[in-house]
Scaffold this motif. Structure first.
Motif, mmCIF file in Angstrom:
data_model
loop_
_atom_site.group_PDB
_atom_site.id
_atom_site.type_symbol
_atom_site.label_atom_id
_atom_site.label_comp_id
_atom_site.label_asym_id
_atom_site.label_seq_id
_atom_site.Cartn_x
_atom_site.Cartn_y
_atom_site.Cartn_z
ATOM 1 N N MET A 1 0.829 -1.199 0.000
ATOM 2 C CA MET A 1 0.000 0.000 0.000
ATOM 3 C C MET A 1 0.872 1.261 0.000
ATOM 4 N N ASP A 2 2.041 1.189 0.634
ATOM 5 C CA ASP A 2 2.945 2.347 0.639
ATOM 6 C C ASP A 2 3.393 2.705 -0.776
ATOM 7 N N VAL A 3 3.701 1.691 -1.589
ATOM 8 C CA VAL A 3 4.122 1.949 -2.969
ATOM 9 C C VAL A 3 2.956 2.526 -3.767
ATOM 10 N N VAL A 4 1.755 2.009 -3.544
ATOM 11 C CA VAL A 4 0.576 2.532 -4.249
ATOM 12 C C VAL A 4 0.376 4.006 -3.912
ATOM 13 N N LYS A 5 0.543 4.364 -2.647
ATOM 14 C CA LYS A 5 0.397 5.772 -2.247
ATOM 15 C C LYS A 5 1.495 6.635 -2.864
ATOM 16 N N LEU A 6 2.710 6.083 -2.950
ATOM 17 C CA LEU A 6 3.804 6.833 -3.576
ATOM 18 C C LEU A 6 3.519 7.064 -5.056
ATOM 19 N N LYS A 7 2.877 6.115 -5.705
ATOM 20 C CA LYS A 7 2.497 6.318 -7.103
ATOM 21 C C LYS A 7 1.584 7.530 -7.247
ATOM 22 N N GLY A 8 0.677 7.683 -6.295
ATOM 23 C CA GLY A 8 -0.192 8.854 -6.327
ATOM 24 C C GLY A 8 0.612 10.135 -6.203
ATOM 25 N N TYR A 9 1.618 10.125 -5.331
ATOM 26 C CA TYR A 9 2.485 11.295 -5.179
ATOM 27 C C TYR A 9 3.201 11.611 -6.491
ATOM 28 N N VAL A 10 3.721 10.565 -7.145
ATOM 29 C CA VAL A 10 4.454 10.762 -8.395
ATOM 30 C C VAL A 10 3.554 11.399 -9.449
ATOM 31 N N LEU A 11 2.351 10.888 -9.605
ATOM 32 C CA LEU A 11 1.441 11.416 -10.625
ATOM 33 C C LEU A 11 1.007 12.843 -10.315
ATOM 34 N N GLN A 12 0.925 13.192 -9.050
ATOM 35 C CA GLN A 12 0.508 14.534 -8.664
ATOM 36 C C GLN A 12 1.651 15.541 -8.711
ATOM 37 N N ASN A 13 2.885 15.067 -8.594
ATOM 38 C CA ASN A 13 4.017 15.986 -8.459
ATOM 39 C C ASN A 13 5.014 15.930 -9.606
ATOM 40 N N ALA A 14 4.763 15.109 -10.607
ATOM 41 C CA ALA A 14 5.640 15.082 -11.773
ATOM 42 C C ALA A 14 5.627 16.440 -12.463
ATOM 43 N N VAL A 15 6.771 16.799 -13.029
ATOM 44 C CA VAL A 15 6.914 18.080 -13.733
ATOM 45 C C VAL A 15 6.946 17.805 -15.238
ATOM 46 N N PHE A 16 6.235 18.628 -16.009
ATOM 47 C CA PHE A 16 6.155 18.451 -17.456
ATOM 48 C C PHE A 16 6.615 19.740 -18.129
ATOM 49 N N THR A 17 7.679 19.645 -18.927
ATOM 50 C CA THR A 17 8.271 20.838 -19.528
ATOM 51 C C THR A 17 7.726 21.070 -20.937
ATOM 52 N N PRO A 18 7.853 22.310 -21.448
ATOM 53 C CA PRO A 18 7.396 22.608 -22.811
ATOM 54 C C PRO A 18 8.158 21.830 -23.880
ATOM 55 N N ASP A 19 9.340 21.300 -23.542
ATOM 56 C CA ASP A 19 10.152 20.558 -24.508
ATOM 57 C C ASP A 19 9.852 19.059 -24.528
ATOM 58 N N VAL B 1 10.072 5.151 -12.191
ATOM 59 C CA VAL B 1 10.352 5.996 -13.360
ATOM 60 C C VAL B 1 9.389 5.690 -14.503
ATOM 61 N N GLY B 2 9.010 4.446 -14.664
ATOM 62 C CA GLY B 2 8.131 4.067 -15.766
ATOM 63 C C GLY B 2 6.712 4.582 -15.633
ATOM 64 N N LEU B 3 6.348 5.039 -14.435
ATOM 65 C CA LEU B 3 4.984 5.512 -14.203
ATOM 66 C C LEU B 3 4.652 6.742 -15.040
ATOM 67 N N ILE B 4 5.667 7.545 -15.373
ATOM 68 C CA ILE B 4 5.424 8.744 -16.181
ATOM 69 C C ILE B 4 5.894 8.532 -17.624
ATOM 70 N N GLY B 5 6.058 7.276 -18.012
ATOM 71 C CA GLY B 5 6.622 6.983 -19.329
ATOM 72 C C GLY B 5 5.632 6.771 -20.442
ATOM 73 N N SER B 6 4.337 6.856 -20.152
ATOM 74 C CA SER B 6 3.351 6.588 -21.207
ATOM 75 C C SER B 6 2.403 7.757 -21.429
ATOM 76 N N ILE B 7 2.847 8.947 -21.042
ATOM 77 C CA ILE B 7 2.001 10.130 -21.154
ATOM 78 C C ILE B 7 2.193 10.780 -22.517
ATOM 79 N N GLU B 8 1.122 10.960 -23.243
ATOM 80 C CA GLU B 8 1.179 11.533 -24.597
ATOM 81 C C GLU B 8 1.828 12.916 -24.578
ATOM 82 N N GLY B 9 2.757 13.114 -25.502
ATOM 83 C CA GLY B 9 3.417 14.403 -25.619
ATOM 84 C C GLY B 9 4.695 14.516 -24.818
#
Length: 320
Positions: free
Chosen positions: A194-212, A238-246
């Motif tokens: 459950m700790d890893v599942v909660k950390l996944k939520g943190y990653v998705l909420q706090n990932a940074v997306f640049t204009p490049d 790291v792979g959690l943010i690897g399938s986001i379009e753009g």
């Protein structure tokens, strides 16, 4: 080359099998798979799996460390698997062995070993070890097949990544023919705390997306402590943010007690040359590097963005 490796194996009564620091499934699978093959075919030999422990794939076994003495390297053969650079070998005493064999699939930054076999196009080191066993006429068993199949599955992203080809599938089929329990393996690899599942939520909420087109997450010691996860569990996301379009370029900055590592991934430009600029290396689409301090983060992201934009505009990988 396989014949040469086999002949060296036959010469030595003691063989120590090494991997890299912070081992992953492919490293562990290669180490324990090769050890099981050698024990099956040469029961009279003394075989040791040496190096760091990985909680993620500890179901395959626990490498020896404290029990390995300097004396054990005298007159012994050291085999290092899945480790591109000498400085990443988890047990530095491997150099004390009588002879060193390197079996790997990474783009090498430093050369080491008396006998070196590298297939940079192979999607996993476990595939190479399996091919070595098959082409050398060595017997496999369930233990070897389960370990090697684990490494193939994890390093290919369950057969999704570049490099997977007909040879990968044929060798995987060979391993499955030994009765590998794929459901059991999936339970090992897929079930999360459950700790890893909660950390996944943190990653998705706090990932940074640049204009490049770069996505990244900063994993500090405070975050790791707050979510009560291991370093290995945190770095694996790291792979959690690897399938986001753009955002085909993505990475995770991981703060360890003594260093800041970068896990760099790409669905677009090759990233190994960028990793070289920051003291690292690896595969074309998956590499590692490090920062000397957090002050370098913005510079790295700027260069990663320039690389991605250049690739999107030109289709070329020669910016660095």
């Amino acid at each position: 080359m396989f014949n040469q490796i086999l002949e060296e194996i036959k010469k030595y009564n003691r063989i120590l099998i090494h991997g890299h620091i912070r081992p992953d499934g492919d490293c562990y699978g290669s180490q324990f798979g090769l050890a099981a093959i050698l024990k099956e075919n040469f029961p009279e030999k003394e075989i040791h799996v040496v190096g760091d422990t990985s909680g993620f794939v500890s179901f395959l076994g626990i490498p020896e460390k404290e029990t390995i003495t300097d004396e054990m390297y005298k007159g012994a053969l050291a085999i290092v698997v899945d480790t591109g650079s000498a400085e990443r070998v988890s047990e530095p005493r491997y150099v004390m062995a009588d002879k060193i064999i390197k079996i790997d699939h990474h783009i090498a930054q430093t050369q080491y070993g008396d006998i070196v076999y590298v297939e940079e196009e192979a999607p996993s080191c476990c595939q190479i070890v399996t091919k070595f066993a098959v082409e050398s006429g060595l017997r496999l068993n369930y233990e070897a097949a389960f370990a090697l199949y684990t490494g193939v599955v994890t390093d290919t992203g369950r057969f999704r990544f570049r490099g997977v080809d007909s040879e990968t599938m044929m060798l995987a089929a060979t391993l499955l023919s030994y009765g590998v329990d794929v459901e059991k393996l999936d339970n090992y690899l897929s079930v999360e705390t459950m700790d890893v599942v909660k950390l996944k939520g943190y990653v998705l909420q706090n990932a940074v997306f640049t204009p490049d087109g770069v996505a990244y997450i900063k994993m500090t010691r405070d975050v790791i402590s707050q979510y009560n996860v291991t370093d290995e569990e945190a770095a694996s996301l790291v792979g959690l943010i690897g399938s986001i379009e753009g955002y085909p370029a993505y990475c995770l900055f991981m703060e360890y007690p003594n260093e800041i590592r970068i896990r760099i991934r790409s669905r677009g430009p090759r990233v190994d040359k960028l990793a070289n600029r920051y003291g690292g290396g690896g595969h074309e689409k998956a590499a590692g590097a490090h920062l000397d301090s957090w002050d370098e983060l913005d510079t790295f992201i700027k260069e990663f963005g320039e690389l991605n934009r250049y690739y999107q505009e030109t289709g070329k990988d020669d910016l660095f």
